[in-house]
Design a protein around this motif. Sequence first.
Motif, PDB file in Angstrom:
ATOM      1  N   UNK A 214      66.013  23.143 103.426  1.00  0.00           N
ATOM      2  CA  UNK A 214      66.572  24.423 102.994  1.00  0.00           C
ATOM      3  C   UNK A 214      67.734  24.830 103.899  1.00  0.00           C
ATOM      4  N   UNK A 215      67.582  24.642 105.207  1.00  0.00           N
ATOM      5  CA  UNK A 215      68.664  24.971 106.132  1.00  0.00           C
ATOM      6  C   UNK A 215      69.859  24.062 105.935  1.00  0.00           C
ATOM      7  N   UNK A 216      69.583  22.788 105.615  1.00  0.00           N
ATOM      8  CA  UNK A 216      70.673  21.838 105.372  1.00  0.00           C
ATOM      9  C   UNK A 216      71.497  22.275 104.176  1.00  0.00           C
ATOM     10  N   UNK A 217      70.807  22.724 103.122  1.00  0.00           N
ATOM     11  CA  UNK A 217      71.514  23.186 101.928  1.00  0.00           C
ATOM     12  C   UNK A 217      72.332  24.423 102.243  1.00  0.00           C
ATOM     13  N   UNK A 218      71.729  25.359 102.979  1.00  0.00           N
ATOM     14  CA  UNK A 218      72.413  26.604 103.318  1.00  0.00           C
ATOM     15  C   UNK A 218      73.662  26.355 104.144  1.00  0.00           C
ATOM     16  N   UNK A 240      54.660  11.296  96.357  1.00  0.00           N
ATOM     17  CA  UNK A 240      55.034  11.988  95.128  1.00  0.00           C
ATOM     18  C   UNK A 240      54.703  13.465  95.116  1.00  0.00           C
ATOM     19  N   UNK A 241      53.513  13.823  95.584  1.00  0.00           N
ATOM     20  CA  UNK A 241      53.107  15.234  95.577  1.00  0.00           C
ATOM     21  C   UNK A 241      54.037  16.077  96.440  1.00  0.00           C
ATOM     22  N   UNK A 242      54.433  15.535  97.573  1.00  0.00           N
ATOM     23  CA  UNK A 242      55.322  16.276  98.464  1.00  0.00           C
ATOM     24  C   UNK A 242      56.732  16.380  97.895  1.00  0.00           C
ATOM     25  N   UNK A 248      59.872  22.290  93.900  1.00  0.00           N
ATOM     26  CA  UNK A 248      59.445  23.662  93.624  1.00  0.00           C
ATOM     27  C   UNK A 248      60.068  24.645  94.615  1.00  0.00           C
ATOM     28  N   UNK A 249      60.097  24.249  95.884  1.00  0.00           N
ATOM     29  CA  UNK A 249      60.677  25.119  96.904  1.00  0.00           C
ATOM     30  C   UNK A 249      62.165  25.358  96.635  1.00  0.00           C
ATOM     31  N   UNK A 250      62.862  24.295  96.212  1.00  0.00           N
ATOM     32  CA  UNK A 250      64.299  24.391  95.985  1.00  0.00           C
ATOM     33  C   UNK A 250      64.649  24.835  94.567  1.00  0.00           C
ATOM     34  N   UNK A 270      59.300  20.342  86.489  1.00  0.00           N
ATOM     35  CA  UNK A 270      60.569  20.091  87.178  1.00  0.00           C
ATOM     36  C   UNK A 270      61.076  18.670  87.011  1.00  0.00           C
ATOM     37  N   UNK A 271      60.209  17.775  86.545  1.00  0.00           N
ATOM     38  CA  UNK A 271      60.585  16.366  86.468  1.00  0.00           C
ATOM     39  C   UNK A 271      61.386  16.123  85.199  1.00  0.00           C
ATOM     40  N   UNK A 272      62.616  15.651  85.375  1.00  0.00           N
ATOM     41  CA  UNK A 272      63.534  15.445  84.257  1.00  0.00           C
ATOM     42  C   UNK A 272      63.608  13.981  83.824  1.00  0.00           C
TER      43      UNK A 272
END
Length: 344
Positions: A214-218, A240-242, A248-250, A270-272
């Motif tokens: 998240x910080x990297x994206x910010x 996979x679960x992680x 979900x977080x992003x 979320x899986x496309x």
Amino acid sequence: QQQQQQEGQQEGAGTAVDVATYLVRTLRRCYGVRRVYGELGGSVSHVLQRLKEDGGLEFVLARNESGAALAASAEAKLTGSLAVCIATTGPGLTNLVTGLANAQADNAPVLAITGDLPTYARGHPLEFQSIDQTAVLGPVVGQSVAIAHHRMFPSILRELLRKALEDRCVVHLSIPMDVQKCLVNEDVNVEPPHLLLAKQLPAMFSDGLFDEVANSIANAAFAEKLGVCIVAGAHAFGFGDLVVQLSEVLCAPLFTTFDGKGVVDESHANVAGVLGMFGYPVNDPGLEVLERTNLVVGIGLENPDPFVATPGHRQFREFIDIRAHTHHRAAVQKGYYRAAHTIA
């Protein structure tokens, strides 16, 4: 044989067993191997006999050695665990090449076992099916070793299996027919699999990974305008679960590469789906999402090229690289693409 028994006892307390038994028990007890793919052959008959007597490993008879190697490659890719194939010398060995090359190209941990002529006959040009096995497979696999003496066997087996799992590659072990029957001490066995894997496979996700991403994206360029997507590759198997939790977080769509299909539960909202066929994005809805994306979070990608670069290999998307393994051969490590952040 009595002299070999005495040698085995001198190496340490414990029961001396023949090399073939040691091999079978080590694979089953210490590495969790459940099946061995292969073909019958005279030079591996003693190993196959011990495999049958052990009863804990399933022998899957293939139509030919090429099929056995491809089956082992597929199992290693789908499970992320060590897979094993076995073949005789001569044409049995050469038939392995295609399947082992497939596994090596996709960083699948595979052990290829081959029998060989007795040590006193190896290298003789007139011997039946005489072939330099390491010369044939050496350029194809991560490491190829021919056992010259039974006392070498435990340490070489331990090192090859460590390399296969840590470097995510194919290793080859050639065992002469007479060596298969020689005795070694069973107490030389390696650690149980849960200890081994915990020590050798670096954790892909640390406790602070979500915050770090998240910080990297910010902090990335154009942070307020970024369209983000996640792409998971074959090296993310087992996490996979992680990966889904991260999406979900992003609040980001999640794709897998062609060789990463199966990494995540594809029923998740979320899986496309799969994005990429033989290195090229072909999923039309996925392409629409990718066109709106200017930051790709790659997880366990072998090659980020289709997702971050033009057909001319010019990078035009921001890229965050999360590596599943320290020896992961991603193109970003070779300097092809600039990762805004790399999380190993």
